[in-house]
Scaffold this active site. Sequence first.
Site, PDB file in Angstrom:
ATOM      1  N   ALA A  95      -8.403   3.165   3.336  1.00 19.15           N
ATOM      2  CA  ALA A  95      -7.536   3.685   2.270  1.00 19.15           C
ATOM      3  C   ALA A  95      -7.353   5.192   2.462  1.00 19.15           C
ATOM      4  CB  ALA A  95      -8.163   3.412   0.917  1.00 19.15           C
ATOM      5  N   GLY A  96      -6.293   5.723   1.909  1.00 25.01           N
ATOM      6  CA  GLY A  96      -6.095   7.167   1.966  1.00 25.01           C
ATOM      7  C   GLY A  96      -5.468   7.612   0.663  1.00 25.01           C
ATOM      8  N   HIS A  97      -6.259   8.258  -0.183  1.00 27.85           N
ATOM      9  CA  HIS A  97      -5.740   8.710  -1.468  1.00 27.85           C
ATOM     10  C   HIS A  97      -5.722  10.236  -1.490  1.00 27.85           C
ATOM     11  CE1 HIS A  97      -6.920   4.709  -3.625  1.00 27.85           C
ATOM     12  NE2 HIS A  97      -5.970   4.576  -2.731  1.00 27.85           N
ATOM     13  N   GLN A 152      -5.221  -0.257  -0.727  1.00 30.16           N
ATOM     14  CA  GLN A 152      -4.186  -1.016   0.000  1.00 30.16           C
ATOM     15  C   GLN A 152      -3.174  -1.593  -0.996  1.00 30.16           C
ATOM     16  OE1 GLN A 152      -7.726  -1.914   1.153  1.00 30.16           O
ATOM     17  NE2 GLN A 152      -7.345  -0.009   2.179  1.00 30.16           N
ATOM     18  N   SER A 211       6.579   7.920 -12.612  1.00 31.98           N
ATOM     19  CA  SER A 211       6.151   9.164 -11.969  1.00 31.98           C
ATOM     20  C   SER A 211       7.328   9.779 -11.235  1.00 31.98           C
ATOM     21  CB  SER A 211       5.007   8.834 -11.017  1.00 31.98           C
ATOM     22  OG  SER A 211       4.841   9.874 -10.090  1.00 31.98           O
ATOM     23  N   THR A 212       7.582  11.072 -11.470  1.00 28.06           N
ATOM     24  CA  THR A 212       8.790  11.689 -10.908  1.00 28.06           C
ATOM     25  C   THR A 212       8.512  12.846  -9.945  1.00 28.06           C
ATOM     26  OG1 THR A 212       8.959  13.054 -12.894  1.00 28.06           O
ATOM     27  CG2 THR A 212      10.266  11.029 -12.860  1.00 28.06           C
ATOM     28  N   SER A 213       7.238  13.061  -9.620  1.00 35.23           N
ATOM     29  CA  SER A 213       6.879  14.042  -8.572  1.00 35.23           C
ATOM     30  C   SER A 213       5.385  13.918  -8.322  1.00 35.23           C
ATOM     31  CB  SER A 213       7.231  15.475  -9.017  1.00 35.23           C
ATOM     32  OG  SER A 213       6.092  16.125  -9.545  1.00 35.23           O
ATOM     33  N   LYS A 244       4.072   6.765  11.242  1.00 34.83           N
ATOM     34  CA  LYS A 244       5.313   6.766  10.488  1.00 34.83           C
ATOM     35  C   LYS A 244       5.407   5.431   9.751  1.00 34.83           C
ATOM     36  CE  LYS A 244      10.040   8.072  11.349  1.00 34.83           C
ATOM     37  NZ  LYS A 244      11.150   7.320  11.829  1.00 34.83           N
ATOM     38  N   ARG A 245       5.740   5.476   8.461  1.00 40.50           N
ATOM     39  CA  ARG A 245       5.868   4.210   7.718  1.00 40.50           C
ATOM     40  C   ARG A 245       7.274   3.643   7.870  1.00 40.50           C
ATOM     41  NH1 ARG A 245       3.178   7.165   2.679  1.00 40.50           N
ATOM     42  NH2 ARG A 245       1.027   7.142   3.401  1.00 40.50           N
ATOM     43  N   ARG A 267     -22.382 -14.352   7.289  1.00 38.55           N
ATOM     44  CA  ARG A 267     -23.793 -14.265   6.875  1.00 38.55           C
ATOM     45  C   ARG A 267     -24.687 -13.608   7.910  1.00 38.55           C
ATOM     46  NH1 ARG A 267     -23.416 -20.432   5.217  1.00 38.55           N
ATOM     47  NH2 ARG A 267     -22.267 -20.302   7.150  1.00 38.55           N
ATOM     48  N   LYS A 308      -0.776   5.488  -5.460  1.00 38.76           N
ATOM     49  CA  LYS A 308      -1.875   5.181  -6.385  1.00 38.76           C
ATOM     50  C   LYS A 308      -2.704   6.418  -6.711  1.00 38.76           C
ATOM     51  CE  LYS A 308      -3.504   1.814  -3.749  1.00 38.76           C
ATOM     52  NZ  LYS A 308      -2.406   1.447  -2.867  1.00 38.76           N
ATOM     53  N   GLY A 319       0.842  -1.196   0.000  1.00 44.24           N
ATOM     54  CA  GLY A 319       0.000   0.000   0.000  1.00 44.24           C
ATOM     55  C   GLY A 319       0.877   1.245   0.000  1.00 44.24           C
ATOM     56  N   ASP A 320       0.235   2.404  -0.165  1.00 42.36           N
ATOM     57  CA  ASP A 320       0.945   3.692  -0.159  1.00 42.36           C
ATOM     58  C   ASP A 320       1.989   3.781  -1.270  1.00 42.36           C
ATOM     59  OD1 ASP A 320      -0.463   4.276   2.283  1.00 42.36           O
ATOM     60  OD2 ASP A 320       1.004   3.007   3.300  1.00 42.36           O
TER      61      ASP A 320
HETATM   62  P1  IMP Z   1      -7.011  -2.812   8.413  1.00 42.44           P
HETATM   63  O1  IMP Z   1      -7.177  -2.778   6.925  1.00 42.44           O
HETATM   64  O2  IMP Z   1      -7.424  -1.525   9.078  1.00 42.44           O
HETATM   65  O3  IMP Z   1      -7.628  -4.022   9.032  1.00 42.44           O
HETATM   66  O4  IMP Z   1      -5.428  -2.931   8.719  1.00 42.44           O
HETATM   67  C1  IMP Z   1      -4.690  -4.116   8.438  1.00 42.44           C
HETATM   68  C2  IMP Z   1      -3.288  -3.779   7.939  1.00 42.44           C
HETATM   69  O5  IMP Z   1      -3.378  -3.144   6.670  1.00 42.44           O
HETATM   70  C3  IMP Z   1      -2.516  -2.804   8.824  1.00 42.44           C
HETATM   71  O6  IMP Z   1      -1.143  -3.156   8.776  1.00 42.44           O
HETATM   72  C4  IMP Z   1      -2.709  -1.458   8.172  1.00 42.44           C
HETATM   73  O7  IMP Z   1      -1.672  -0.557   8.446  1.00 42.44           O
HETATM   74  C5  IMP Z   1      -2.715  -1.886   6.698  1.00 42.44           C
HETATM   75  N1  IMP Z   1      -3.457  -0.968   5.831  1.00 42.44           N
HETATM   76  C6  IMP Z   1      -4.796  -0.861   5.705  1.00 42.44           C
HETATM   77  N2  IMP Z   1      -5.118   0.058   4.778  1.00 42.44           N
HETATM   78  C7  IMP Z   1      -3.966   0.528   4.294  1.00 42.44           C
HETATM   79  C8  IMP Z   1      -3.650   1.483   3.275  1.00 42.44           C
HETATM   80  O8  IMP Z   1      -4.519   2.065   2.618  1.00 42.44           O
HETATM   81  N3  IMP Z   1      -2.319   1.688   3.056  1.00 42.44           N
HETATM   82  C9  IMP Z   1      -1.353   1.015   3.730  1.00 42.44           C
HETATM   83  N4  IMP Z   1      -1.601   0.125   4.674  1.00 42.44           N
HETATM   84  C10 IMP Z   1      -2.898  -0.124   4.960  1.00 42.44           C
END
Ligand code: IMP
Length: 430
Positions: free
Chosen positions: A39-41, A224, A413-415, A304-305, A144, A16, A12-13
């Site tokens: 997700a965070g876009h 993700q 992609s460069t920026s 922090k990643r 279910r 995208k 993820g990250d």
């Molecule tokens: P959950 O999706 O909230 O259950 O988290 C499960 C794992 O997926 C954790 O390690 C989160 O940090 C990771 N995760 C969930 N969504 C994202 C995303 O959009 N980007 C990066 N990591 C994610």
Amino acid sequence: MANVVVVGAQWGDEGKGKIVDWLSERADVIARFQGGHNAGHTLVIGGVVYKLSLLPSGIVRKGKMAVIGNGVVLDPWSLFSEIEKLEGQGVEIGPDNLMIAENTPLILPLHQDLDKLREEAAGASKIGTTGRGIGPAYEDKVGRRTIRVADLADEETLDSRLDRLLAHHDPLRQGLGATPIDRAELKAKLLEIAPKLLQFAQPVWKVMNDYRKAGKRILFEGAQGSLLDIDFGTYPYVTSSTTMSGMAATGTGMGPSAIGFVLGIVKAYTTRVGSGPFPTELEDADGQRLGERGHEFGTVTGRKRRCGWFDAVLVRQTCAISGVNGIALTKLDVMDGFKTIKICVGYEIDGKQYDHLPTAAALQDRVKPIYEELDGWEESTQGARSWADLPANAIKYVRRIEELIQCPVALLSTSPERDDTILVTDPFAD
Ligand code: IMP
């Protein structure tokens, strides 16, 4: 006409948001097919920053249809707060540009409670979830006993769904030391939000198939990353959905042949948020440098990643599983200025070499990366728009990545700026 599926090929990250936005300008329909508001876009259009969690990226562009497919888990309250925020930025959102599958399961406050209670109880072995209730919501779908969008249209159905759901959750909560659910309060909340949500509800599978017949261009927007996939990721440190490309079909109600080009988004190095194995993780100055130059903080949780060198073994693996036709390589500019750059080309575990990540957790914990070292480059690649703008060593790095992952670069992609992109292959071309 080729439809395009975009999936993250790492944890993820991968960047995208920019690529999806770039492609959504060319698409008619943009559909989310898995995940939820975990997700965070981030999109930057004309200098304006839009932050999206659940809504498909196409929502910010006029004349596009944004679709939330049945493969998604949807928190209605979070959806409307996201809609409100976007409306505050001048984006118009209504049933003519947003459609939600009737069979989409809902995320309720009780799912978020459970997510947090479980993480707290797990202590050091926690997954590091986003706390959004994603896992518990998918569990209820498969168990279910979930409430789906269409259930909100009929009070009797809702009553019976609530009975079933609470018969499961109340004892579970009791075991975790939490109070039982206030059924009346939850029902009232659901009935209150029902008309707002139902205006967007559609048999998405039917509309999508009609779009396909009409030759509309569809962009399937994955969230993700592949290494967080429930089956193929680093289990149990994964999310609870299928993040691979095949989900685009079942997550919207289309056959697999609806998927045309699979574009894997790949960052020029590796990052991960939350717990779990990470063979090329760097806990030294190089890792620090990647994090700082790459602004590696989570969009959703601000965490922090973790950062490390590019892992070609993992990306080759995820590209194979998702059938990636080409990759979009992002954040190459973060690698500028390294004297030398390492790429992981294989693993060693107890003296034995591996060309893939073994599934057994005990083996994953003992993986030692085998590195190849390449010369870095001093020059800046930021903003490059053609191969000619790139230093020779940067081109060598990209070419070596292509070779190792056995997949060509379609976009570079460069920026963060949308036009700072080198196009090699147009994913939408037939
Ligand atoms: P959950 O999706 O909230 O259950 O988290 C499960 C794992 O997926 C954790 O390690 C989160 O940090 C990771 N995760 C969930 N969504 C994202 C995303 O959009 N980007 C990066 N990591 C994610």
